[in-house]
Design a protein around this motif. Structure first.
Motif, PDB file in Angstrom:
ATOM      1  N   LYS A   2     -14.344  93.156  74.923  1.00  8.45           N
ATOM      2  CA  LYS A   2     -14.708  92.507  73.592  1.00  8.45           C
ATOM      3  C   LYS A   2     -15.813  91.835  73.482  1.00  8.45           C
ATOM      4  CE  LYS A   2      -9.821  92.952  71.198  1.00  8.45           C
ATOM      5  NZ  LYS A   2      -9.148  92.129  70.346  1.00  8.45           N
ATOM      6  N   VAL A   3     -16.972  92.100  72.939  1.00  9.85           N
ATOM      7  CA  VAL A   3     -18.131  90.972  72.318  1.00  9.85           C
ATOM      8  C   VAL A   3     -17.533  90.545  71.760  1.00  9.85           C
ATOM      9  CG1 VAL A   3     -20.083  91.510  71.263  1.00  9.85           C
ATOM     10  CG2 VAL A   3     -19.416  93.492  73.659  1.00  9.85           C
ATOM     11  N   ASP A   4     -18.257  89.320  71.032  1.00  7.96           N
ATOM     12  CA  ASP A   4     -18.532  88.361  70.380  1.00  7.96           C
ATOM     13  C   ASP A   4     -19.834  87.964  69.353  1.00  7.96           C
ATOM     14  OD1 ASP A   4     -19.412  86.151  71.443  1.00  7.96           O
ATOM     15  OD2 ASP A   4     -17.982  85.231  72.232  1.00  7.96           O
ATOM     16  N   SER A   5     -20.339  87.231  69.139  1.00  5.76           N
ATOM     17  CA  SER A   5     -20.874  87.084  67.926  1.00  5.76           C
ATOM     18  C   SER A   5     -22.343  86.547  69.029  1.00  5.76           C
ATOM     19  CB  SER A   5     -21.006  86.865  66.500  1.00  5.76           C
ATOM     20  OG  SER A   5     -20.007  84.555  66.728  1.00  5.76           O
ATOM     21  N   SER A   6     -21.847  85.666  69.985  1.00  9.68           N
ATOM     22  CA  SER A   6     -22.842  84.704  70.728  1.00  9.68           C
ATOM     23  C   SER A   6     -22.704  86.228  71.690  1.00  9.68           C
ATOM     24  CB  SER A   6     -21.755  83.531  71.562  1.00  9.68           C
ATOM     25  OG  SER A   6     -21.144  84.573  72.540  1.00  9.68           O
ATOM     26  N   GLY A   7     -22.482  87.329  72.090  1.00  5.87           N
ATOM     27  CA  GLY A   7     -22.437  87.812  72.867  1.00  5.87           C
ATOM     28  C   GLY A   7     -22.525  87.915  73.869  1.00  5.87           C
ATOM     29  N   ALA A   8     -21.452  87.465  74.320  1.00  6.94           N
ATOM     30  CA  ALA A   8     -20.609  87.219  75.551  1.00  6.94           C
ATOM     31  C   ALA A   8     -19.791  87.760  75.281  1.00  6.94           C
ATOM     32  CB  ALA A   8     -19.957  85.723  75.121  1.00  6.94           C
ATOM     33  N   ILE A   9     -18.883  88.432  76.772  1.00  6.74           N
ATOM     34  CA  ILE A   9     -17.582  89.402  76.515  1.00  6.74           C
ATOM     35  C   ILE A   9     -16.406  88.698  76.439  1.00  6.74           C
ATOM     36  CG2 ILE A   9     -16.487  91.049  78.079  1.00  6.74           C
ATOM     37  CD1 ILE A   9     -19.170  92.044  76.776  1.00  6.74           C
ATOM     38  N   ALA A  10     -16.044  87.896  74.731  1.00  2.00           N
ATOM     39  CA  ALA A  10     -15.411  87.066  75.132  1.00  2.00           C
ATOM     40  C   ALA A  10     -13.409  87.198  75.756  1.00  2.00           C
ATOM     41  CB  ALA A  10     -15.484  87.189  73.464  1.00  2.00           C
ATOM     42  N   GLU A  11     -13.510  88.591  75.672  1.00  2.00           N
ATOM     43  CA  GLU A  11     -11.757  89.758  76.128  1.00  2.00           C
ATOM     44  C   GLU A  11     -12.447  90.605  77.740  1.00  2.00           C
ATOM     45  OE1 GLU A  11      -9.025  89.843  78.159  1.00  2.00           O
ATOM     46  OE2 GLU A  11      -8.343  88.718  76.093  1.00  2.00           O
ATOM     47  N   ARG A  12     -11.488  90.106  78.240  1.00  2.00           N
ATOM     48  CA  ARG A  12     -12.102  91.542  79.749  1.00  2.00           C
ATOM     49  C   ARG A  12     -11.020  92.318  80.355  1.00  2.00           C
ATOM     50  NH1 ARG A  12     -17.250  90.031  82.675  1.00  2.00           N
ATOM     51  NH2 ARG A  12     -18.229  89.612  82.101  1.00  2.00           N
TER      52      ARG A  12
ATOM     53  N   LEU B  11     -17.197  98.339  75.883  1.00  4.97           N
ATOM     54  CA  LEU B  11     -17.619  97.441  75.280  1.00  4.97           C
ATOM     55  C   LEU B  11     -17.098  97.672  73.358  1.00  4.97           C
ATOM     56  CD1 LEU B  11     -19.265  96.849  78.078  1.00  4.97           C
ATOM     57  CD2 LEU B  11     -20.958  95.479  76.420  1.00  4.97           C
ATOM     58  N   THR B  12     -16.533  96.533  72.882  1.00  2.65           N
ATOM     59  CA  THR B  12     -16.243  96.799  71.268  1.00  2.65           C
ATOM     60  C   THR B  12     -15.863  95.509  71.076  1.00  2.65           C
ATOM     61  OG1 THR B  12     -14.228  95.856  71.673  1.00  2.65           O
ATOM     62  CG2 THR B  12     -14.119  98.828  72.320  1.00  2.65           C
ATOM     63  N   LEU B  13     -16.562  96.169  69.758  1.00  5.41           N
ATOM     64  CA  LEU B  13     -17.159  95.686  68.568  1.00  5.41           C
ATOM     65  C   LEU B  13     -16.308  96.296  67.043  1.00  5.41           C
ATOM     66  CD1 LEU B  13     -20.422  93.430  68.470  1.00  5.41           C
ATOM     67  CD2 LEU B  13     -18.824  94.067  66.077  1.00  5.41           C
TER      68      LEU B  13
END
Length: 371
Positions: free
Chosen positions: A58-68, A93-95
């Motif tokens: 999962k991708v977050d708003s900062s561009g980081a992979i928040a959940e792997r 990668l999901t958003l």
């Protein structure tokens, strides 16, 4: 002598009738391997699969992979098995929401961070590519969309420039007010996986097919393919998605596509371990064994119906061998790239196995054996 003559004639006829199948590009068999089905890959015929999409990071708003979801540490055996069988493994990668998408791609720094994260993921020697599943159906700003397309250009160049090159593909949503992709951005992709399911869903006002092939529904396989063609997607790079789940609703009466009376529930083609899917415990195969099923020629999908102990009408729609066979014929006729299955393991490889057997004869002898 008679046997030899018969065999020779049969070979000649089969060579003529099936030349496009034997000599042409075989259909691809792909599938989404979900993190919540951690052992399902062990039952897959990996050597027969053309590509696996590990789902999901999962991708977050900062561009980081928040959940792997444990990637890569908890998936070492999968990585080794796919490499051993030479089965390409891509990371998905999901958003899924517009607010996060707008924040990410309206930022000056966040896209660069995501690009760096992507390249770090692709550097894993067991990873063959990245798959972007960004499902934004409305609310995406024009600035964010423009920047996202620029990001895709950079990412494609970087991935294809690695040695060995890594692939890039996207999931293409349909019926969306926010068109993330245009012809130039899709031309960058090695594969485009079209959303060809959820024509009806849990909150639909009427029961109906999940992945109709044809008919008047707003979403059908025919219409999904046509939308992709309109965006310039080459036929041999277009992959359609086959759901291994269905939906069941309480409905008004026993008429097909009856009005729903409450929110539906998700079903799986085969029984799935309760520990893995505690909220999804209805097996389509068990329902069909108990209540039978009806094939709907207008949509190319199947359904069952019954009355429960309270006298309420229940109707469930799903895809099975009959509907898959029709879809295989469509994919072959349209010369598409193939089919991907969501979610692997939901059918205990029954439908997947049928597709692998039907998608292309392995040899001329195999063609003869089927006669």
């Amino acid at each position: 002598m008679t046997t030899r003559f018969y065999r020779a004639c049969l070979i000649f006829c089969l060579m003529i009738l099936s030349q496009s199948t034997v000599m042409g590009q075989p259909l691809k068999a792909m599938g989404y391997l979900a993190w919540w089905m951690p052992q399902s890959w062990q039952n897959l015929p990996l050597q027969e699969m053309d590509r696996l999409f590990f789902f999901e990071l999962k991708v977050d708003s900062s561009g980081a992979i928040a959940e792997r979801h444990g990637w890569p540490e908890q998936w070492v055996e999968l990585q080794q098995a796919t490499q051993r069988q030479k089965t390409p493994l891509d990371l998905t990668l999901t958003l899924f929401d517009a607010e996060t998408f707008n924040q990410l791609f309206s930022s000056d720094q966040a896209p660069n961070k995501l690009l760096a994260e992507c390249l770090e993921l692709a550097a894993n020697p067991y990873v063959n590519g990245l798959h972007l599943d960004f499902e934004i159906y409305g609310g995406a700003s024009s600035k964010a969309i423009t920047n996202y397309r620029l990001f895709l250009t950079q990412l494609s160049q970087q991935l294809h420039g690695l040695s060995p090159a890594r692939g890039l593909s996207v999931f293409l949503p349909v019926q969306t007010e926010s068109a993330l992709y245009d012809a130039p951005s899709l031309s960058l992709m090695d594969w485009v996986v079209s959303q060809s399911y959820d024509s009806h869903y849990r909150s639909s006002k009427h029961a109906g097919p999940v992945a109709p092939l044809t008919g008047s529904d707003e979403l059908t396989w025919e219409k999904a393919a046509a939308d992709a063609f309109a965006l310039g997607v080459p036929r041999n790079r277009l992959i359609l998605t086959f759901p291994l789940y269905g939906y069941e609703w309480m409905v008004l009466d026993n008429k097909p596509r009856s009005p729903t009376q409450k929110m539906g529930v998700t079903t799986t083609f085969s029984e799935v371990d309760k520990e893995l899917l505690p909220d999804v415990q209805i097996s389509i195969t068990q329902r069909v064994k108990q209540f039978g099923a009806t094939q709907d020629p207008s949509s190319g999908s199947s359904y069952y119906q019954f009355q429960n102990q309270q006298g309420q009408h229940v109707q469930g729609w799903f895809e099975d061998w009959w509907s898959l066979s029709r879809k295989i014929d469509f994919v072959k006729a349209e010369k598409l790239g193939g089919i991907t299955f969501f979610v692997l393991g939901y059918d205990k490889e029954q439908l997947l196995g049928y597709y692998l057997y039907q998608k292309k004869p392995k040899s001329l002898d195999d063609l003869i054996d089927r006669q």
